[in-house]
Design a protein around this motif. Structure first.
Motif, PDB file in Angstrom:
ATOM      1  N   GLY A  26       0.795  -1.216   0.000  1.00 39.65           N
ATOM      2  CA  GLY A  26       0.000   0.000   0.000  1.00 39.65           C
ATOM      3  C   GLY A  26       0.832   1.272   0.000  1.00 39.65           C
ATOM      4  N   ARG A  27       1.887   1.297   0.797  1.00 34.78           N
ATOM      5  CA  ARG A  27       2.739   2.485   0.874  1.00 34.78           C
ATOM      6  C   ARG A  27       3.488   2.687  -0.437  1.00 34.78           C
ATOM      7  NH1 ARG A  27       3.306   4.490   6.025  1.00 34.78           N
ATOM      8  NH2 ARG A  27       2.342   3.218   7.627  1.00 34.78           N
ATOM      9  N   ILE A  28       3.909   1.598  -1.028  1.00 38.31           N
ATOM     10  CA  ILE A  28       4.616   1.691  -2.309  1.00 38.31           C
ATOM     11  C   ILE A  28       3.696   2.290  -3.367  1.00 38.31           C
ATOM     12  CG2 ILE A  28       5.604   0.354  -4.193  1.00 38.31           C
ATOM     13  CD1 ILE A  28       6.575  -1.648  -2.022  1.00 38.31           C
ATOM     14  N   LEU A  40      -1.795  -3.635  -7.450  1.00 39.81           N
ATOM     15  CA  LEU A  40      -0.985  -3.409  -8.638  1.00 39.81           C
ATOM     16  C   LEU A  40       0.500  -3.626  -8.319  1.00 39.81           C
ATOM     17  CD1 LEU A  40      -1.730  -2.645 -11.498  1.00 39.81           C
ATOM     18  CD2 LEU A  40      -1.118  -0.309 -10.979  1.00 39.81           C
ATOM     19  N   VAL A  41       0.873  -3.323  -7.089  1.00 33.87           N
ATOM     20  CA  VAL A  41       2.266  -3.515  -6.673  1.00 33.87           C
ATOM     21  C   VAL A  41       2.603  -5.004  -6.708  1.00 33.87           C
ATOM     22  CG1 VAL A  41       3.920  -3.263  -4.794  1.00 33.87           C
ATOM     23  CG2 VAL A  41       2.244  -1.462  -5.234  1.00 33.87           C
ATOM     24  N   GLY A  42       1.709  -5.787  -6.187  1.00 38.64           N
ATOM     25  CA  GLY A  42       1.924  -7.235  -6.214  1.00 38.64           C
ATOM     26  C   GLY A  42       1.983  -7.742  -7.646  1.00 38.64           C
ATOM     27  N   ASN A  61       2.969  -7.183   3.336  1.00 31.27           N
ATOM     28  CA  ASN A  61       1.601  -6.661   3.354  1.00 31.27           C
ATOM     29  C   ASN A  61       1.420  -5.763   4.582  1.00 31.27           C
ATOM     30  OD1 ASN A  61       1.073  -8.309   5.606  1.00 31.27           O
ATOM     31  ND2 ASN A  61       0.471 -10.000   4.276  1.00 31.27           N
ATOM     32  N   ALA A  62       0.243  -5.201   4.715  1.00 38.48           N
ATOM     33  CA  ALA A  62      -0.015  -4.208   5.762  1.00 38.48           C
ATOM     34  C   ALA A  62       0.177  -4.771   7.168  1.00 38.48           C
ATOM     35  CB  ALA A  62      -1.431  -3.672   5.620  1.00 38.48           C
ATOM     36  N   SER A  67       3.194 -12.146   2.159  1.00 40.01           N
ATOM     37  CA  SER A  67       1.958 -12.568   1.508  1.00 40.01           C
ATOM     38  C   SER A  67       2.112 -13.946   0.868  1.00 40.01           C
ATOM     39  CB  SER A  67       1.566 -11.558   0.429  1.00 40.01           C
ATOM     40  OG  SER A  67       1.112 -10.368   1.028  1.00 40.01           O
ATOM     41  N   PRO A  68       1.124 -14.800   1.050  1.00 40.44           N
ATOM     42  CA  PRO A  68       1.131 -16.144   0.491  1.00 40.44           C
ATOM     43  C   PRO A  68       1.295 -16.123  -1.017  1.00 40.44           C
ATOM     44  CG  PRO A  68      -0.669 -15.887   2.044  1.00 40.44           C
ATOM     45  CD  PRO A  68      -0.106 -14.536   1.801  1.00 40.44           C
TER      46      PRO A  68
END
Length: 108
Positions: A26-28, A40-42, A61-62, A67-68
């Motif tokens: 999220g920050r990215i 979109l980052v993922g 992740n947050a 993240s799996p």
DNA sequence: CGAGTGACGGACG
DNA sequence: CCGTCCGCCACTC
């Protein structure tokens, strides 16, 4: 704004994550000028070539967790890389209060 | 073109 | 702390 351009913006932010620190999807996204586009980052990381010299393992992740993914080996790999940089885990999560790097913090 | 999906995140109970 | 529900948007079928 093409998708490719968005990916490049995202890669640019990830490339700035300091060694021994982590940040979140999220920050990215927000730092890349794409708020609320954490997914979109993922997706950008998924699309990134293997030899991309990106510190992809510093992206969490947050919750400060890994993240799996399809392959559990990648998750173990990521944790190994982080621990090698001095990032400590606590009950499956990184202590963000200690290792979080905020891209908008300007502390680059 | 419509429906489903996913390296996410925040709100709600 | 946990499960559930939406919003988000590029990509897939």
């Amino acid at each position: 704004m093409d998708t490719i351009e968005k990916y490049d913006l995202i890669y640019a932010v990830i490339a700035r994550i300091p060694r021994g620190s982590v940040t979140t999807y999220g920050r990215i996204a927000a730092a890349a000028g794409l708020p609320r586009n954490a997914r979109l980052v993922g997706r950008a990381l998924r699309a990134a070539p293997d030899g991309a010299d990106l510190p992809w393992h510093r992206v969490l992740n947050a919750h400060g967790a890994i993240s799996p993914r399809d392959e559990a080996s990648d998750e173990r790999d990521q944790r190994r890389l982080l621990e090698a940089e001095g990032v400590t885990f606590r009950r499956g999560r990184v202590m963000l209060s200690r290792h979080l790097w905020d891209p908008d913090g300007g502390d680059g």
